[in-house]
Write a protein that holds these residues in place. Structure first.
Motif, PDB file in Angstrom:
ATOM      1  N   PRO A  13       0.842  -1.205   0.000  1.00 33.60           N
ATOM      2  CA  PRO A  13       0.000   0.000   0.000  1.00 33.60           C
ATOM      3  C   PRO A  13       0.872   1.248   0.000  1.00 33.60           C
ATOM      4  CG  PRO A  13       0.013  -1.039   2.175  1.00 33.60           C
ATOM      5  CD  PRO A  13       0.688  -1.997   1.239  1.00 33.60           C
ATOM      6  N   LEU A  14       0.431   2.259  -0.716  1.00 35.36           N
ATOM      7  CA  LEU A  14       1.247   3.459  -0.885  1.00 35.36           C
ATOM      8  C   LEU A  14       1.405   4.263   0.391  1.00 35.36           C
ATOM      9  CD1 LEU A  14       0.139   4.775  -4.384  1.00 35.36           C
ATOM     10  CD2 LEU A  14       2.147   3.435  -3.773  1.00 35.36           C
ATOM     11  N   ASP A  15       0.523   4.027   1.391  1.00 35.88           N
ATOM     12  CA  ASP A  15       0.682   4.769   2.639  1.00 35.88           C
ATOM     13  C   ASP A  15       1.814   4.214   3.495  1.00 35.88           C
ATOM     14  OD1 ASP A  15      -0.303   2.411   3.686  1.00 35.88           O
ATOM     15  OD2 ASP A  15      -2.068   3.314   4.622  1.00 35.88           O
ATOM     16  N   SER A  16       2.406   3.076   3.065  1.00 39.57           N
ATOM     17  CA  SER A  16       3.522   2.450   3.790  1.00 39.57           C
ATOM     18  C   SER A  16       3.182   2.192   5.248  1.00 39.57           C
ATOM     19  CB  SER A  16       4.788   3.320   3.696  1.00 39.57           C
ATOM     20  OG  SER A  16       5.238   3.406   2.376  1.00 39.57           O
ATOM     21  N   GLY A  17       1.899   1.984   5.541  1.00 40.58           N
ATOM     22  CA  GLY A  17       1.483   1.789   6.920  1.00 40.58           C
ATOM     23  C   GLY A  17       2.061   0.552   7.566  1.00 40.58           C
ATOM     24  N   ARG A  24       7.488   3.334  -1.412  1.00 40.26           N
ATOM     25  CA  ARG A  24       8.169   4.608  -1.688  1.00 40.26           C
ATOM     26  C   ARG A  24       9.093   4.470  -2.881  1.00 40.26           C
ATOM     27  NH1 ARG A  24       5.309   8.397   1.124  1.00 40.26           N
ATOM     28  NH2 ARG A  24       5.012   7.739   3.284  1.00 40.26           N
ATOM     29  N   SER A  27       6.908   4.252  -6.141  1.00 35.62           N
ATOM     30  CA  SER A  27       6.376   5.547  -6.566  1.00 35.62           C
ATOM     31  C   SER A  27       7.493   6.469  -7.034  1.00 35.62           C
ATOM     32  CB  SER A  27       5.573   6.197  -5.437  1.00 35.62           C
ATOM     33  OG  SER A  27       6.370   6.359  -4.269  1.00 35.62           O
ATOM     34  N   SER A  46      -5.440  -0.285  -3.173  1.00 33.64           N
ATOM     35  CA  SER A  46      -6.093   0.839  -2.494  1.00 33.64           C
ATOM     36  C   SER A  46      -6.186   0.631  -0.983  1.00 33.64           C
ATOM     37  CB  SER A  46      -7.508   1.042  -3.061  1.00 33.64           C
ATOM     38  OG  SER A  46      -8.283  -0.136  -2.919  1.00 33.64           O
ATOM     39  N   SER A  48      -5.029   0.019   3.017  1.00 31.59           N
ATOM     40  CA  SER A  48      -4.006   0.594   3.883  1.00 31.59           C
ATOM     41  C   SER A  48      -3.281  -0.514   4.635  1.00 31.59           C
ATOM     42  CB  SER A  48      -4.632   1.572   4.889  1.00 31.59           C
ATOM     43  OG  SER A  48      -5.234   2.659   4.229  1.00 31.59           O
ATOM     44  N   GLU A  50      -1.990  -2.649   7.608  1.00 30.19           N
ATOM     45  CA  GLU A  50      -2.555  -2.917   8.934  1.00 30.19           C
ATOM     46  C   GLU A  50      -1.738  -3.970   9.672  1.00 30.19           C
ATOM     47  OE1 GLU A  50      -6.522  -4.107   8.112  1.00 30.19           O
ATOM     48  OE2 GLU A  50      -7.193  -2.112   7.503  1.00 30.19           O
ATOM     49  N   THR A  55      -1.308  -7.468   5.904  1.00 33.36           N
ATOM     50  CA  THR A  55      -0.875  -6.881   4.638  1.00 33.36           C
ATOM     51  C   THR A  55      -0.369  -7.950   3.679  1.00 33.36           C
ATOM     52  OG1 THR A  55      -0.289  -4.801   5.736  1.00 33.36           O
ATOM     53  CG2 THR A  55       0.691  -5.194   3.587  1.00 33.36           C
TER      54      THR A  55
END
Length: 222
Positions: A13-17, A24, A27, A46, A48, A50, A55
């Motif tokens: 996920p792009l939020d790197s959660g 990173r 992107s 899409s 996030s 977790e 994940t």
């Protein structure tokens, strides 16, 4: 389809959660290709992050979705990371970027996380065998890909990162995994002192709450 067009794929996920820097890098690669005149599209999920286990399951399911994603079947070059692409049909030609071999990491993990890493290592091997080309940042990783995944050496290209140390004996990491190494950089402590001994994943390993960090100190200083 223009020859100056490409697809960059990452199931992180792009939020790197979940703590992964792969999103990173993916992107950043897409932006770099755009800056170089390529029409580059980033294909990513899409959801996030977790935790590592949750994940990982979602990343595998995302790869199931990729099999039918038309963007990967229109003739553009595809660039994928670690185990992404393991389910793509042979007609889809892609290059793999592998910065940290999962089979190498698996030997340091136990319990459910260890099982998850070993599973994804098997998927990464499948992706490595399917990929037309593999790019990795070090000679060490290139040897591991060759030896652990039975990949012909001529298929592997070493693309060094921004820093290259000629004498590795002068440098070391606090741990072989990313999470405890980052915690050590933030605390100045070895993993068994700060408590984060393995990959951070929903409570199995967590840094002790009373350990001061560089971020705490900077916050206190304003």
């Amino acid at each position: 389809m223009s020859t100056r067009s490409s697809c960059v794929v990452s199931s992180w996920p792009l939020d790197s959660g979940a703590g992964s820097g792969v999103a990173r890098v993916a992107s950043g690669l897409a932006r770099a290709l755009e800056a170089g005149g390529w029409d580059s599209e980033l294909v990513s999920p899409s959801f996030s992050g977790e935790g590592y286990l949750s994940t990982t399951v979602k990343r595998i399911l995302f790869n199931l979705y990729l099999r039918g994603d038309g963007r990967l079947h229109d003739g553009r070059p595809v660039i994928a990371f670690d185990f992404d692409g393991f389910l793509l049909p042979k007609a889809v030609r892609f290059a793999q970027i592998n910065g940290g071999l999962l089979s190498d990491i698996a030997q340091f993990e136990t319990g459910l996380v260890g099982r998850a890493v070993r599973l994804t290592a098997r998927l990464e091997k499948l992706a490595s065998m399917k990929a037309d080309r593999i790019f990795t940042p070090s000679n060490y990783a290139a040897r591991k890909i060759r030896d652990l995944y039975n990949v012909p050496p001529e298929k592997i290209s070493v693309m060094h990162n921004g820093l290259f140390f000629h004498d590795w004996r002068k440098h070391f990491a606090a741990a072989p995994q990313c999470s405890p190494s980052r915690a050590s950089m933030m605390t100045g402590l070895v993993p068994h002192r700060h408590g984060l001994m393995g990959l951070q994943n929903g409570g199995v390993w967590n840094m002790a709450s009373d350990v001061p960090t560089l971020a705490n100190r900077l916050r206190d200083l304003g």
